[in-house]
Design an enzyme around this catalytic site. Structure first.
Site, PDB file in Angstrom:
ATOM      1  N   GLU A 305       8.956  -5.004 -14.312  1.00 35.94           N
ATOM      2  CA  GLU A 305       9.024  -6.279 -15.050  1.00 35.94           C
ATOM      3  C   GLU A 305       9.634  -6.062 -16.438  1.00 35.94           C
ATOM      4  OE1 GLU A 305       8.773  -8.432 -12.967  1.00 35.94           O
ATOM      5  OE2 GLU A 305       7.512  -7.411 -11.496  1.00 35.94           O
ATOM      6  N   TYR A 392      16.684  -5.972  -3.539  1.00 37.10           N
ATOM      7  CA  TYR A 392      16.093  -4.890  -4.326  1.00 37.10           C
ATOM      8  C   TYR A 392      16.692  -3.541  -3.918  1.00 37.10           C
ATOM      9  CZ  TYR A 392      12.279  -8.105  -5.634  1.00 37.10           C
ATOM     10  OH  TYR A 392      11.543  -9.156  -6.119  1.00 37.10           O
TER      11      TYR A 392
HETATM   12  N1  BES Z   1      11.067 -11.571 -10.132  1.00 40.37           N
HETATM   13  C1  BES Z   1      10.297 -10.868  -9.172  1.00 40.37           C
HETATM   14  C2  BES Z   1       9.299 -11.749  -8.465  1.00 40.37           C
HETATM   15  C3  BES Z   1       9.919 -12.924  -7.742  1.00 40.37           C
HETATM   16  C4  BES Z   1      11.084 -12.795  -7.029  1.00 40.37           C
HETATM   17  C5  BES Z   1       9.292 -14.136  -7.776  1.00 40.37           C
HETATM   18  C6  BES Z   1      11.618 -13.892  -6.370  1.00 40.37           C
HETATM   19  C7  BES Z   1       9.832 -15.228  -7.125  1.00 40.37           C
HETATM   20  C8  BES Z   1      10.999 -15.105  -6.418  1.00 40.37           C
HETATM   21  C9  BES Z   1       9.557  -9.690  -9.794  1.00 40.37           C
HETATM   22  O1  BES Z   1      10.271  -9.048 -10.792  1.00 40.37           O
HETATM   23  C10 BES Z   1       9.331  -8.664  -8.713  1.00 40.37           C
HETATM   24  O2  BES Z   1      10.306  -8.207  -8.175  1.00 40.37           O
HETATM   25  N2  BES Z   1       8.084  -8.314  -8.424  1.00 40.37           N
HETATM   26  C11 BES Z   1       7.750  -7.288  -7.481  1.00 40.37           C
HETATM   27  C12 BES Z   1       7.358  -6.059  -8.242  1.00 40.37           C
HETATM   28  C13 BES Z   1       7.765  -4.768  -7.620  1.00 40.37           C
HETATM   29  C14 BES Z   1       9.193  -4.701  -7.177  1.00 40.37           C
HETATM   30  C15 BES Z   1       7.430  -3.601  -8.521  1.00 40.37           C
HETATM   31  C16 BES Z   1       6.590  -7.784  -6.629  1.00 40.37           C
HETATM   32  O3  BES Z   1       6.053  -8.849  -6.927  1.00 40.37           O
HETATM   33  O4  BES Z   1       6.229  -7.146  -5.674  1.00 40.37           O
HETATM   34 ZN    ZN Z   2      11.969  -8.042  -9.987  1.00 37.34          ZN
END
Ligand code: BES
Ligand code: ZN
Length: 612
Positions: A305, A392
């Site tokens: 984050e 990702y």
């Molecule tokens: N921005 C994302 C969460 C998100 C993505 C919310 C798409 C809504 C729509 C956040 O940065 C994220 O990727 N969170 C991951 C964390 C992990 C990759 C360490 C999660 O929630 O699992």
């Molecule tokens: Zn993210």
């Protein structure tokens, strides 16, 4: 007249809002917000302007200067992805005020009743706006192509306090003026209530708008970091311990990617129903409480984050078709931070877990390869339905491939220049590629950029991590397939991530007796680490080892993080001849639905509807 984003009614011929001033009156007993939004345009506009809304009722639209009503209409047909188009007709206006209320259906908002909170005495409400839920809190051009500054006045019961993705300006008694703006009847608004004011001076995409209101306390954990959580000493103390290393990570980030531009990096630990691991709301990252486990792994989510502060929040994907620019870069940046603070082995494990996830997604999308591309076409597609590891992990692999080609030192220079060049802009894949080719001449002859960004599947020059620990865990997983379980001495130093990698490399289904034998030896079903516990329970479910269904039910009821709900519900309902499991899944969902965030409710509903 053309939409500029497949997920928004925003028209490319209309000016983009530059500032929104919000007044929000929280009505907890009814789970609604009475609001007003003053939108500012960069230049006077005449004619219609389109705004996104979802589950909002619009009371009136008012000329800011003359206070006279302006014509507006809310489309009667509801697009199941975009919501309803609010058309306001302007005549040479730069500012106009919209009076509206949210509804209990507003998809960004989760309202928790006092019994659903930790202390059980006060209600709690929070937002999750990414990807396209900001429009369910206030009308706006809800596309990341638009960058807005905002100010906000939140009016709520005085026993509560609030945080936002913005600078906190103070807390005061409600004044006649601000009350009237939001709810017209000033008498019932002032009693026992308080106003907190915020200002976000940097322009941000609407999906980064965020607040939480509840019985919230905090601990200082660094010079620019506090951790906020429900005000209970045990929660706050363990959160403060878990995130003590945050300042060190910010410094690493600044060294690698340039100055931290958001002044503060505070953290908010949410109740267990928070649907994500973390959400990079600027100045106030939102986190699931499942990352607090008393070891260093919570730092990985924080590193991720935090990395968004540069990749995502400074440079933003123009539309969700280019979501990989946010998450691929951030996954790369996260692993660079992790490598600095936790070492190469941990970074390699994370890359390996990510690789496994990417390979899995190829199976999930085998009939719909569009979503194995980096640059996608999401016309008619709900981003919540196609959320996956692809942006990702394939995004990470692409960036890592470029790093390998040019060498780390040159790549680090490139990255800093990329961020400095595009900060506070929303960009698309082509803009990135153009910049890449201009700054690393000849790269297009070494790497097939088109194949990487527009092709399906995993390109041949993607790579698994090179690391002894990674390879030894993968070979232990392979040996399990031949019937050998790891010995105690082999797992003696394993933390959560090693187990996670081990479990994720096992076949999807094994003999039920093997599942129980593994658990009898290593108590994985009781792990405090949800990554491990859920990976194990998923194996148990897909192997139809029903001894663990009580634990599965408990897990589905205790946490609302979609990373756990998706695999558990999916493995329960997938396949044929498992009517008993489908009935089980439906019952658990029915009993738990109200405890999930609306986004998670929608995602589970769509999983169940595909199979049941
Ligand atoms: N921005 C994302 C969460 C998100 C993505 C919310 C798409 C809504 C729509 C956040 O940065 C994220 O990727 N969170 C991951 C964390 C992990 C990759 C360490 C999660 O929630 O699992
Ligand atoms: Zn993210």
């Amino acid at each position: 007249m053309a939409p500029l984003d497949p997920h928004s009614f925003t028209d490319s011929d209309h000016p983009l809002t530059t500032h929104i001033s919000l007044s929000l009156y929280f009505d907890f007993p009814s789970s609604i917000i009475h609001g007003s939004a003053l939108l500012s345009l960069p230049t006077p506009h005449s004619g219609p302007i389109f705004l996104d809304t979802r589950s909002l009722s619009i009371t009136s639209v008012i000329d800011h200067d003359t206070k006279s009503p302006l014509p507006f209409s809310l489309s009667t047909d509801i697009d199941h992805i975009k919501g309803q188009n609010l058309t306001v007709t302007l005549s040479n206006h730069t500012k106009f005020l919209i009076i509206f209320t949210t509804t209990p259906e507003s998809s960004a908002l989760q309202w928790l009743s006092p019994p659903q909170t930790f202390n059980k005495s006060h209600p709690f409400v929070y937002t999750q706006c990414q990807s396209i839920h900001a429009r369910s809190v206030f009308p706006c051009q809800d596309t990341p192509a638009a960058r807005i500054r905002y100010s906000a006045r939140l009016n709520f019961p005085s026993q509560l306090s609030s945080v936002m993705s913005a600078r906190h300006h103070g807390r005061r008694s409600p004044a006649a003026g601000d009350v009237a703006m939001a709810c017209e009847d000033s008498v019932w608004c002032a009693e026992g209530r308080v106003v907190e004011e915020f200002e976000m001076e940097q322009p941000i995409p609407p999906y980064l708008f965020a607040f939480a209101v509840g019985e919230i306390g905090f601990r200082e954990v660094g010079p620019r970091t506090r951790v906020y959580a429900e005000a209970a000493p045990t929660v706050l103390d363990s959160a403060a311990r878990e995130f003590a290393g945050t300042e060190e990570m910010i410094k690493v980030g600044e060294r690698l990617f340039g100055k931290y531009d958001w002044e503060r990096f505070d953290l908010l630990v949410l109740p267990p129903s928070f649907p994500y691991g973390g959400m990079e709301n600027p100045r106030m990252t939102f986190l699931t409480p499942t990352v607090i486990k008393g070891d260093e792994t919570g730092a990985q989510v924080v590193a991720h984050e935090l990395a968004h502060s540069w990749t995502g929040n400074l440079i933003t994907n123009k539309t969700n078709d280019h979501f990989w620019l946010n998450e691929g870069f951030t996954t790369y940046a996260e692993r660079r931070i992790v490598e600095e603070v936790q070492g190469k082995d941990t970074a390699a494990l994370n890359i390996g877990i990510g690789w496994r996830g990417l390979v899995e997604e190829m199976v999930r999308f085998k009939d719909n390869m569009e979503f194995t591309k980096l640059k996608t076409n999401q016309e008619g597609v709900d981003p919540d339905d196609v959320y996956s590891q692809v942006p990702y992990e394939k995004g990470f692999q692409f960036i890592w491939r470029i790093e390998r080609e040019v060498g780390r030192a040159a790549f680090d220079e490139f990255l800093k220049k990329y961020i400095a060049t595009f900060k506070f802009q929303s960009i698309d894949t082509d803009m990135f590629l153009k910049f890449l080719i201009e700054n690393i001449p000849g790269i297009e002859t070494k790497i097939d950029l088109k194949l990487w960004t527009e092709g399906t599947g995993i390109p041949a020059d993607a790579m698994e991590p090179v690391s002894n620990i990674y390879s030894s865990i993968v070979s232990l997983s392979n040996e399990f397939k031949l019937g050998r379980m790891p010995r105690e001495d082999e797992v003696a130093n394993w933390r959560g991530q090693e187990w996670e990698l081990y479990l994720e490399n096992l076949p999807k289904t094994v003999e039920a007796s093997q599942v129980s034998a593994l658990d009898a030896r290593y108590s994985l079903s009781e792990s405090k680490d949800y990554e491990v516990k859920v990976a194990f329970l998923q194996l148990a479910v897909s192997s139809r080892c029903r001894d663990y269904y009580t634990e599965v039910e408990k897990t589905l009821k205790d946490v609302g993080r979609m990373k756990y709900l998706r695999p558990l519900y999916s493995s329960l309902v997938q396949g044929v001849g498992n009517e008993e499991d489908k009935t089980f899944a439906k019952r658990v969902f029915l009993e738990t639905r109200d405890c999930y965030h609306p986004i998670a409710q929608g995602v589970v509903e769509s999983i169940l509807s595909k199979h049941v």
